[in-house]
Design an enzyme around this catalytic site. Structure first.
Site, PDB file in Angstrom:
ATOM      1  N   HIS A  24       0.841  -1.209   0.000  1.00  0.00           N
ATOM      2  CA  HIS A  24       0.000   0.000   0.000  1.00  0.00           C
ATOM      3  C   HIS A  24       0.870   1.251   0.000  1.00  0.00           C
ATOM      4  O   HIS A  24       0.601   2.215  -0.727  1.00  0.00           O
ATOM      5  CB  HIS A  24      -0.881   0.048   1.264  1.00  0.00           C
ATOM      6  CG  HIS A  24      -1.909  -1.031   1.368  1.00  0.00           C
ATOM      7  ND1 HIS A  24      -2.088  -1.782   2.511  1.00  0.00           N
ATOM      8  CD2 HIS A  24      -2.824  -1.482   0.486  1.00  0.00           C
ATOM      9  CE1 HIS A  24      -3.084  -2.629   2.333  1.00  0.00           C
ATOM     10  NE2 HIS A  24      -3.545  -2.476   1.107  1.00  0.00           N
ATOM     11  N   LYS A  48     -15.696  -8.090   4.763  1.00  0.00           N
ATOM     12  CA  LYS A  48     -14.578  -8.316   5.688  1.00  0.00           C
ATOM     13  C   LYS A  48     -14.912  -7.813   7.086  1.00  0.00           C
ATOM     14  O   LYS A  48     -15.622  -6.836   7.237  1.00  0.00           O
ATOM     15  CB  LYS A  48     -13.327  -7.569   5.190  1.00  0.00           C
ATOM     16  CG  LYS A  48     -12.815  -8.050   3.834  1.00  0.00           C
ATOM     17  CD  LYS A  48     -11.585  -7.271   3.392  1.00  0.00           C
ATOM     18  CE  LYS A  48     -11.091  -7.716   2.021  1.00  0.00           C
ATOM     19  NZ  LYS A  48     -10.042  -6.841   1.465  1.00  0.00           N
ATOM     20  N   ARG A  97      -1.864  -6.432  -8.322  1.00  0.00           N
ATOM     21  CA  ARG A  97      -0.711  -7.295  -8.078  1.00  0.00           C
ATOM     22  C   ARG A  97      -0.564  -8.361  -9.162  1.00  0.00           C
ATOM     23  O   ARG A  97       0.453  -8.495  -9.779  1.00  0.00           O
ATOM     24  CB  ARG A  97      -0.825  -7.971  -6.704  1.00  0.00           C
ATOM     25  CG  ARG A  97      -0.558  -7.020  -5.574  1.00  0.00           C
ATOM     26  CD  ARG A  97      -1.115  -7.531  -4.299  1.00  0.00           C
ATOM     27  NE  ARG A  97      -2.553  -7.727  -4.428  1.00  0.00           N
ATOM     28  CZ  ARG A  97      -3.378  -7.932  -3.433  1.00  0.00           C
ATOM     29  NH1 ARG A  97      -2.931  -8.009  -2.218  1.00  0.00           N
ATOM     30  NH2 ARG A  97      -4.670  -8.078  -3.632  1.00  0.00           N
ATOM     31  N   SER A 135      -2.937  -7.579   2.853  1.00  0.00           N
ATOM     32  CA  SER A 135      -3.210  -7.501   4.295  1.00  0.00           C
ATOM     33  C   SER A 135      -3.574  -8.870   4.830  1.00  0.00           C
ATOM     34  O   SER A 135      -3.222  -9.217   5.965  1.00  0.00           O
ATOM     35  CB  SER A 135      -4.362  -6.525   4.552  1.00  0.00           C
ATOM     36  OG  SER A 135      -4.020  -5.241   4.122  1.00  0.00           O
TER      37      SER A 135
END
Ligand code: PNS
Length: 170
Positions: A24, A48, A97, A135
């Site tokens: 990040h 989440k 990514r 994360s």
């Protein structure tokens, strides 16, 4: 050319940031070079349940960005595009990514563009060091007592490690 406030190109960098990672940080720093102003914004991902509250995540990201004068940190509830419009942002910056991110991010980007055609989503390719990093990877390594030093910015490492210890009793 120096831009006055009404000409400033504002980007938002949204995410859950639970916790903020070196990946990040890389995206935020690169966005800060490209846009006049960057607002890193902690949003609620309904899928989440976070280990840090939104206020804590804002605090941690603020520490990571404290040397970047054109970056501010905020949180929002509701739709991201409504927040973007309220802030007059021209872009939503996301890191990509791997191909595995693409389907999800593409769907969200198209939806956001339908809802707010004047706000563009800009994808930054992840730095090759951080291709694997997320994360959830950090949480998982910490959950089993692993060392997360290389995954999270140094200035927040102790805070993140302490919370992981509390949460996972490692
Ligand atoms: O880091 P994440 O979990 O991918 O961040 C996701 C976040 C918070 C940016 C995203 O869930 C979001 O924008 N939530 C707000 C609701 C919204 O606007 N969704 C997009 C249209 S479906």
């Amino acid at each position: 050319m120096k831009r006055n406030d009404s000409m400033k190109r504002i980007a938002i960098c949204p995410g859950s940031f639970d916790p903020v990672t070196r990946g990040h940080e890389d995206i935020i720093r690169r966005a800060a070079r490209l846009f006049d102003q960057v607002i890193v914004v902690v949003g609620a991902n309904p899928d989440k349940s976070p280990i840090f509250s939104a206020d804590e995540r804002v605090e941690l990201i603020s520490l990571v960005c404290r040397d970047l004068p054109n970056v501010s940190v905020d949180q929002f509830q509701g739709l991201l595009v409504d927040y973007a419009k309220e802030k007059n942002a021209v872009a939503i910056v996301k890191g990509l990514r791997a191909v595995s991110d693409f389907d999800y991010e593409f769907q969200i980007a198209l939806t956001n563009h339908k809802l707010a055609p004047n706000v563009e989503t800009v994808f930054f390719t992840s730095n090759s060091h951080n291709m694997f990093l997320s994360s959830s990877v950090v949480r998982q390594v910490a959950q089993f007592g692993g060392d997360i030093t290389q995954f999270v910015p140094e200035c927040v490492l102790d805070r993140v490690t302490a919370r992981m210890r509390e949460n996972y009793s490692v």
